[in-house]
Structures are given as structure tokens and as C-alpha cells.
Design an enzyme around this catalytic site. Structure first.
Site, PDB file in Angstrom:
ATOM      1  CB  SER A  99      -0.861  -0.022   1.261  1.00 52.17           C
ATOM      2  OG  SER A  99      -1.521   1.205   1.417  1.00 52.17           O
ATOM      3  CE1 TYR A 150      -4.196  -2.125   5.305  1.00 51.79           C
ATOM      4  CE2 TYR A 150      -3.366  -0.005   4.549  1.00 51.79           C
ATOM      5  CZ  TYR A 150      -3.862  -1.269   4.278  1.00 51.79           C
ATOM      6  OH  TYR A 150      -3.998  -1.671   2.969  1.00 51.79           O
ATOM      7  CE  LYS A 152      -1.739  -4.622   3.499  1.00 57.34           C
ATOM      8  NZ  LYS A 152      -2.029  -5.841   2.734  1.00 57.34           N
TER       9      LYS A 152
HETATM   10  N1  UFG Z   1     -13.066  11.317   2.325  1.00 60.19           N
HETATM   11  C1  UFG Z   1     -14.054  12.262   2.556  1.00 60.19           C
HETATM   12  N2  UFG Z   1     -15.257  11.827   2.996  1.00 60.19           N
HETATM   13  C2  UFG Z   1     -15.549  10.512   3.223  1.00 60.19           C
HETATM   14  C3  UFG Z   1     -14.533   9.550   2.977  1.00 60.19           C
HETATM   15  C4  UFG Z   1     -13.303   9.984   2.528  1.00 60.19           C
HETATM   16  O1  UFG Z   1     -13.850  13.457   2.372  1.00 60.19           O
HETATM   17  O2  UFG Z   1     -16.672  10.208   3.639  1.00 60.19           O
HETATM   18  C5  UFG Z   1     -11.772  11.758   1.805  1.00 60.19           C
HETATM   19  C6  UFG Z   1     -10.608  11.356   2.691  1.00 60.19           C
HETATM   20  O3  UFG Z   1     -10.384  12.322   3.663  1.00 60.19           O
HETATM   21  C7  UFG Z   1      -9.479  11.231   1.658  1.00 60.19           C
HETATM   22  C8  UFG Z   1     -10.180  10.822   0.384  1.00 60.19           C
HETATM   23  O4  UFG Z   1     -11.551  11.142   0.567  1.00 60.19           O
HETATM   24  O5  UFG Z   1      -8.894  12.476   1.466  1.00 60.19           O
HETATM   25  C9  UFG Z   1     -10.070   9.339   0.086  1.00 60.19           C
HETATM   26  O6  UFG Z   1     -10.412   8.606   1.271  1.00 60.19           O
HETATM   27  P1  UFG Z   1     -10.631   7.041   1.307  1.00 60.19           P
HETATM   28  O7  UFG Z   1     -11.065   6.705   2.695  1.00 60.19           O
HETATM   29  O8  UFG Z   1     -11.500   6.637   0.174  1.00 60.19           O
HETATM   30  O9  UFG Z   1      -9.181   6.439   1.012  1.00 60.19           O
HETATM   31  P2  UFG Z   1      -7.773   6.825   1.707  1.00 60.19           P
HETATM   32  O10 UFG Z   1      -7.063   7.843   0.889  1.00 60.19           O
HETATM   33  O11 UFG Z   1      -7.944   7.085   3.139  1.00 60.19           O
HETATM   34  O12 UFG Z   1      -7.029   5.446   1.486  1.00 60.19           O
HETATM   35  C10 UFG Z   1      -6.159   5.010   2.439  1.00 60.19           C
HETATM   36  C11 UFG Z   1      -4.783   4.821   1.844  1.00 60.19           C
HETATM   37  C12 UFG Z   1      -4.653   3.504   1.199  1.00 60.19           C
HETATM   38  C13 UFG Z   1      -5.194   2.434   2.066  1.00 60.19           C
HETATM   39  C14 UFG Z   1      -6.627   2.681   2.347  1.00 60.19           C
HETATM   40  C15 UFG Z   1      -7.175   1.565   3.212  1.00 60.19           C
HETATM   41  O13 UFG Z   1      -4.477   5.853   0.903  1.00 60.19           O
HETATM   42  O14 UFG Z   1      -3.273   3.252   0.988  1.00 60.19           O
HETATM   43  O15 UFG Z   1      -6.741   3.887   3.029  1.00 60.19           O
HETATM   44  O16 UFG Z   1      -8.537   1.469   3.122  1.00 60.19           O
HETATM   45  F1  UFG Z   1      -5.019   1.225   1.487  1.00 60.19           F
END
Ligand code: UFG
Length: 321
Positions: A115, A139, A143
Site C-alpha cells: 500500500s 495498518y 504492510k
Molecule cells: N473522504 C471524505 N469523505 C468521506 C470519505 C473519505 O472526504 O466520507 C476523503 C478522505 O479524507 C481522503 C479521500 O476522501 O482524502 C479518500 O479517502 P478514502 O477513505 O477513500 O481512502 P484513503 O485515501 O484514506 O485510502 C487510504 C490509503 C490507502 C489504504 C486505504 C485503506 O491511501 O493506501 O486507506 O482502506 F489502502
């Protein structure tokens, strides 16, 4: 025959489908704690937990395995902070169990699901594979620990691996057979689509005061079918004698939360209500990778490389669940 651990999950199931398209036979090993039995439409499902080493051995005795693709893991970053033991036992210890059995049965090729969370807060964008790895949650640390274990095992035991560091996996099988269905859901695109369908009242924007052009976080969204293609290329690479390597997998392109919501409004033609709230802890402002290495060494090229395509396939799937 390829062993696909976690093959009933979001990414593993798409890879299992691609493997079959290319003529491979597979065994899917999954405890179905988060995975979906009905995602295993190809190959044989063995309901096994990787904490049970005797059960893993039974699988290795039963099938003529040539390589392992290892997806089985818990993936909630927030939960890993609350309950790190759950993550280290499953994502680290159970991987050591799997590796022990692989060595015993001399199955010495692994494609590992890593990741971009192993990098932590980026000091440079785009993130290349040699960017410092300072994960900021259990997490990501788990990894990274597996990556380190693989490095040592590779040097000592002749095991060869490809660690694939995904950016933000998104979208759904263009054939409409598979997609994203996490319970609970925490990922941005399915939450937006829930709001489009009226299953949720709105979608929350976590933070609007980041140092980005529109104040919201930027992520590198990569289509899950493109991820699946990269896994097959990585397997080919190992089967052709390639040495152990790590690869970023992303689109080399970032979109803000607001841009993703706008795209979803356009594609779904629905009025999606967005509510601005405080930042979520642990979110770096920008995560965009460079996947040049995978493009050059694996000869991989994403096919669904625009956000419209990603959201369109996700929406097609989302209306069925
Ligand atoms: N976000 C919102 N509102 C939401 C959900 C997310 O604004 O309801 C924003 C988050 O703050 C982030 C972006 O959307 O800026 C993407 O969020 P995600 O939760 O979809 O994904 P992440 O970027 O948090 O993903 C992370 C890591 C990955 C990891 C994954 C695990 O980047 O490497 O979490 O689920 F694998």
C-alpha cells in the site's frame, strides 16, 4: 495453479477473474470475514483462516501450487489505530504463517498486496518507490513489516516476490460481475454513490482547509481492473525469472474530494449533497504516485485511466447492490 488469498475481497476477486481470463487455474483461500463468497465465481473457494497453519498445509498438499497472490488483510486504517493487535495478528503474523508453509512446500513466488500507506506523509510528490517509508498508522506499518520480511526471506531462501503498493483502488469490473462492497464502508467513491442513491443523506467532505487548490485532499485513484492487470504482469515477471521488486500502482494523476464529487454528480445525474466537516485524523493533503517503474519493467499501462471511467463503472455496480 495460483493461490489467491483474500480472493473473495474487492481487489482479490478482480484479480481472480483476470487470472481465469488468462487461462490460469486458481484456489481462493478466504475466511469470508469481510469477503463475499459470491465474488468467487472462478476457481475453487477454500474457507480457511490464515491463523490456522495446519489448514494452510492442507491446501498446499491438496493443490499443485506454483505461486501465491496474497491479498488477505484487514484494511481499515482508523480501526488499526484503535486495535493494532487485530491488524498485526492478521496482516503480519498470519502472513508469516503463509510464508512458512510456502517455504516448506517450496512454493517460492509471491505477489504481495502492499500500500501507499507504507510511505506515510509524503515529503515529495509524485511518490516514487524510493521515497522514504515512514508509515503513520499500524495498518501501514504492518504492510511495511511484511515488505521487510519478504526482503529478508528473498535474500535467505531464494523466494521471489513483487510487492505492489496501491494508491486508491476504485471502480468496478466493467463486465458488471464484481465491485466494491465494504461493510462498513469508509471509502470516498462508494459513499458518494450511496448519497446519489439516497441510501445516505449526504457525503461528508473531510477538511476544506488543506494546502491544495480547492482546499480538499487529493488522491491518485486507480481502477481495480488496472490493478488486476498489473498483478498478472507481476506474476509473468516472476515466472520469467524476474528478481524481487516493489512497484507503485497508480495513475500518476490526482483528484480532489470536490472533483470526485463533481464527477459523480455529472455521471449519475443525481443531486449529491455534500457537507463540509472537520479533517479526518491521519489524512495527508496529497497522495499521488509515480508508477513509471511498473510501466517500464512490467510493461503495464492503465486502461481505465480517467476518473469518469472509474466513477462510471463504480456507479454501474453500485446500482445493483
Ligand atoms: N473522504 C471524505 N469523505 C468521506 C470519505 C473519505 O472526504 O466520507 C476523503 C478522505 O479524507 C481522503 C479521500 O476522501 O482524502 C479518500 O479517502 P478514502 O477513505 O477513500 O481512502 P484513503 O485515501 O484514506 O485510502 C487510504 C490509503 C490507502 C489504504 C486505504 C485503506 O491511501 O493506501 O486507506 O482502506 F489502502
Amino acid at each position: 495453479m495460483i493461490l489467491v488469498t483474500g480472493g473473495a475481497g474487492y481487489i482479490g476477486s478482480h484479480v481472480n477473474k483476470q487470472l481465469h481470463k488468462k487461462g490460469y487455474k486458481t484456489v481462493v483461500l478466504d475466511n469470508l470475514s469481510y469477503g463475499h463468497g459470491d465474488f468467487v465465481k472462478w476457481g475453487t473457494l477454500e474457507r480457511v483462516d490464515l491463523s490456522d497453519i495446519d489448514e494452510i498445509k492442507r491446501i498446499f498438499k491438496k493443490y499443485p501450487l506454483e505461486a501465491v497472490m496474497h491479498f488477505a488483510a484487514f484494511t481499515y486504517v482508523g480501526e488499526s489505530v484503535e486495535n493494532p493487535q487485530k491488524y498485526y495478528l492478521n496482516n503480519l503474523k498470519n502472513t508469516l504463517n503463509l510464508l512458512a508453509v510456502m517455504l516448506e512446500f517450496e512454493v517460492k513466488k509471491m505477489v504481495f498486496s502492499s500500500s501507499c500507506a507504507t510511505y506515510g506523509n509524503p515529503v515529495e510528490i509524485p511518490i516514487t518507490e524510493d521515497h522514504p517509508q515512514n508509515p503513520i498508522n499500524p495498518y501501514g506499518r504492518g504492510k511495511l513489516m511484511v515488505e521487510e520480511v519478504l526482503k529478508d526471506y528473498s535474500a535467505a531462501y531464494d523466494l521471489r516476490y513483487a510487492s505492489l503498493r496501491y494508491f486508491n483502488a476504485a471502480g468496478a469490473d466493467p463486465g458488471g460481475e464484481l465491485g466494491e462492497n465494504h461493510q462498513p464502508e469508509t471509502h470516498l467513491i462508494p459513499l458518494i454513490l450511496d448519497a446519489a442513491q439516497g441510501r445516505r443523506e449526504d457525503v461528508k467532505i473531510f477538511g476544506t482547509d488543506y494546502s491544495t487548490p480547492d482546499g480538499t485532499c487529493i488522491r491518485d485513484y486507480i481502477h481495480v481492473t488496472d490493478l488486476a492487470d498489473a498483478h498478472l504482469k507481476a506474476l509473468d515477471y516472476l515466472e520469467n525469472g524476474g528478481k524481487s521488486e516493489v512497484f507503485n500502482l497508480g495513475n500518476d494523476n490526482g483528484f480532489s474530494v470536490r472533483e470526485v464529487i463533481e464527477t459523480a454528480r455529472r455521471i449519475t445525474k443525481k443531486n449529491i449533497k455534500a457537507v463540509e466537516v472537520d479533517r479526518r485524523a491521519g489524512d495527508p493533503p496529497v497522495l499521488v504516485g509515480s508508477s513509471t517503474k511498473a510501466r517500464e519493467i512490467l510493461n503495464w499501462k492503465p486502461r481505465f485511466d480517467d476518473l469518469d471511467e472509474i466513477v462510471r463503472t463504480a456507479w454501474q455496480w453500485h446500482q445493483k447492490i
